[in-house]
Design a protein around this motif. Sequence first.
Motif, mmCIF file in Angstrom:
data_model
loop_
_atom_site.group_PDB
_atom_site.id
_atom_site.type_symbol
_atom_site.label_atom_id
_atom_site.label_comp_id
_atom_site.label_asym_id
_atom_site.label_seq_id
_atom_site.Cartn_x
_atom_site.Cartn_y
_atom_site.Cartn_z
ATOM 1 N N PRO A 57 -37.421 -16.207 -62.866
ATOM 2 C CA PRO A 57 -36.611 -15.036 -63.226
ATOM 3 C C PRO A 57 -37.163 -14.258 -64.409
ATOM 4 C CG PRO A 57 -35.213 -16.938 -62.799
ATOM 5 C CD PRO A 57 -36.604 -17.444 -62.825
ATOM 6 N N SER A 58 -37.702 -14.951 -65.410
ATOM 7 C CA SER A 58 -38.175 -14.270 -66.620
ATOM 8 C C SER A 58 -39.395 -13.388 -66.365
ATOM 9 C CB SER A 58 -38.500 -15.303 -67.699
ATOM 10 O OG SER A 58 -39.515 -16.196 -67.247
ATOM 11 N N VAL A 59 -40.127 -13.664 -65.291
ATOM 12 C CA VAL A 59 -41.319 -12.857 -64.981
ATOM 13 C C VAL A 59 -40.920 -11.484 -64.453
ATOM 14 C CG1 VAL A 59 -43.397 -12.712 -63.555
ATOM 15 C CG2 VAL A 59 -42.731 -14.893 -64.566
ATOM 16 N N GLY A 60 -39.843 -11.450 -63.693
ATOM 17 C CA GLY A 60 -39.338 -10.174 -63.202
ATOM 18 C C GLY A 60 -40.125 -9.572 -62.057
ATOM 19 N N ILE A 61 -40.691 -10.411 -61.196
ATOM 20 C CA ILE A 61 -41.442 -9.930 -60.033
ATOM 21 C C ILE A 61 -40.660 -10.282 -58.780
ATOM 22 C CG2 ILE A 61 -43.583 -10.102 -58.710
ATOM 23 C CD1 ILE A 61 -45.030 -10.879 -61.239
ATOM 24 N N SER A 62 -40.440 -9.299 -57.923
ATOM 25 C CA SER A 62 -39.718 -9.566 -56.683
ATOM 26 C C SER A 62 -40.641 -10.231 -55.666
ATOM 27 C CB SER A 62 -39.171 -8.265 -56.098
ATOM 28 O OG SER A 62 -40.235 -7.426 -55.664
ATOM 29 N N GLU A 63 -40.037 -10.929 -54.709
ATOM 30 C CA GLU A 63 -40.843 -11.592 -53.679
ATOM 31 C C GLU A 63 -41.617 -10.575 -52.854
ATOM 32 O OE1 GLU A 63 -38.831 -14.319 -51.177
ATOM 33 O OE2 GLU A 63 -38.087 -15.577 -52.814
ATOM 34 N N ASN A 64 -40.992 -9.439 -52.548
ATOM 35 C CA ASN A 64 -41.673 -8.412 -51.759
ATOM 36 C C ASN A 64 -42.882 -7.848 -52.503
ATOM 37 O OD1 ASN A 64 -39.881 -8.653 -49.633
ATOM 38 N ND2 ASN A 64 -38.515 -7.033 -50.371
ATOM 39 N N PHE A 65 -42.688 -7.600 -53.802
ATOM 40 C CA PHE A 65 -43.799 -7.079 -54.609
ATOM 41 C C PHE A 65 -44.932 -8.106 -54.681
ATOM 42 C CE2 PHE A 65 -46.047 -6.726 -58.669
ATOM 43 C CZ PHE A 65 -46.457 -5.388 -58.641
#
Length: 325
Positions: free
Chosen positions: A126-134
């Motif tokens: 969560p802390s990275v803030g990257i979505s699975e799609n991205f």
Amino acid sequence: MILADKIIRLRKKNGWSQEELAGKMNVSRQAVSKWEGAQAIPDLEKILRLGELFGVTTDYLLKDDIEDEEFTDPNLDSSVKRITLADANEFMEWRKSASIWIATATFLCILSVIPLFILGAASEIPSVGISENFAGGVGLIALFSIVAIAVGIYIYTGIKNAPYEFLDKEPFDAEYGVRGMVREKQKAYRNTYVKGNIIGGCFCVLSPIALCAGVFTENEFLITVMLSVTMLIAGIGVVFFIIAGVRWASMQKLLKEGEFSVQGKKVSRVKESMGTIYWLVVTAVYLGWSFVTNSWHSTWIVWPVAGVLFAAVMILCNLFVDKNH
């Protein structure tokens, strides 16, 4: 054509300098220079030695009206391409360079999935803030970009290797001295070949240590990093295998030994076809499973499993080939 011109012609076809020919004839370079300059004529003993050295008849050497080479092998098929010393040296030098290119392309293919693995695992934090799609999109772009570079290298080496494809597809003969020269180079390279295979084998065997170390943690991202390290180490091992193998194979190909003998070529074609089909199926399974489930963080298990099963597939392939030949 006079004797002097024939000596020049045969010497150059074999890729020898005047010094090299002089050494083989046990005469001085000046003597060879005089022969080629028509300033002196070799005695009968030297004529016989020249014929033996070049693999031509003494009639061809002595009779000016004979323009075309007459070889001493009565069974020689003039329609079969003959490999000169110059051709053999040029081929081996190219394959020496090609081994680096091929190893690099293969290394890139092995590493191409690492960005996808890392980004997929990072998207779970969560802390990275990257979505699975991205993560999946960028990872796939990186994967296809790296593979595209590797494919470009494979195409380049294929084009550069085109002049030598007849070695695999057509019968050929080696001119006098070629086999001896290749065997000398093979003998000199043998230790390097053995060391390359030992180092490559050690890297491949030790590569799972990183992944095993990741088992002691429940951090999925760290496990993915360890998997990437495993692939990196295994890739380095493969590089050693390829560089050593391609250079060794170039010598075996010229000598028509091992997998490049008549029987060996049949076996090699079957194994190569099986290997290609196998990895295409594995890739299709991996991509299909990943796209359908969107579980890129876990579908990587396909690759280590496929790697283990590949050894079994090759063993079965060998048993099948041996049984049918």
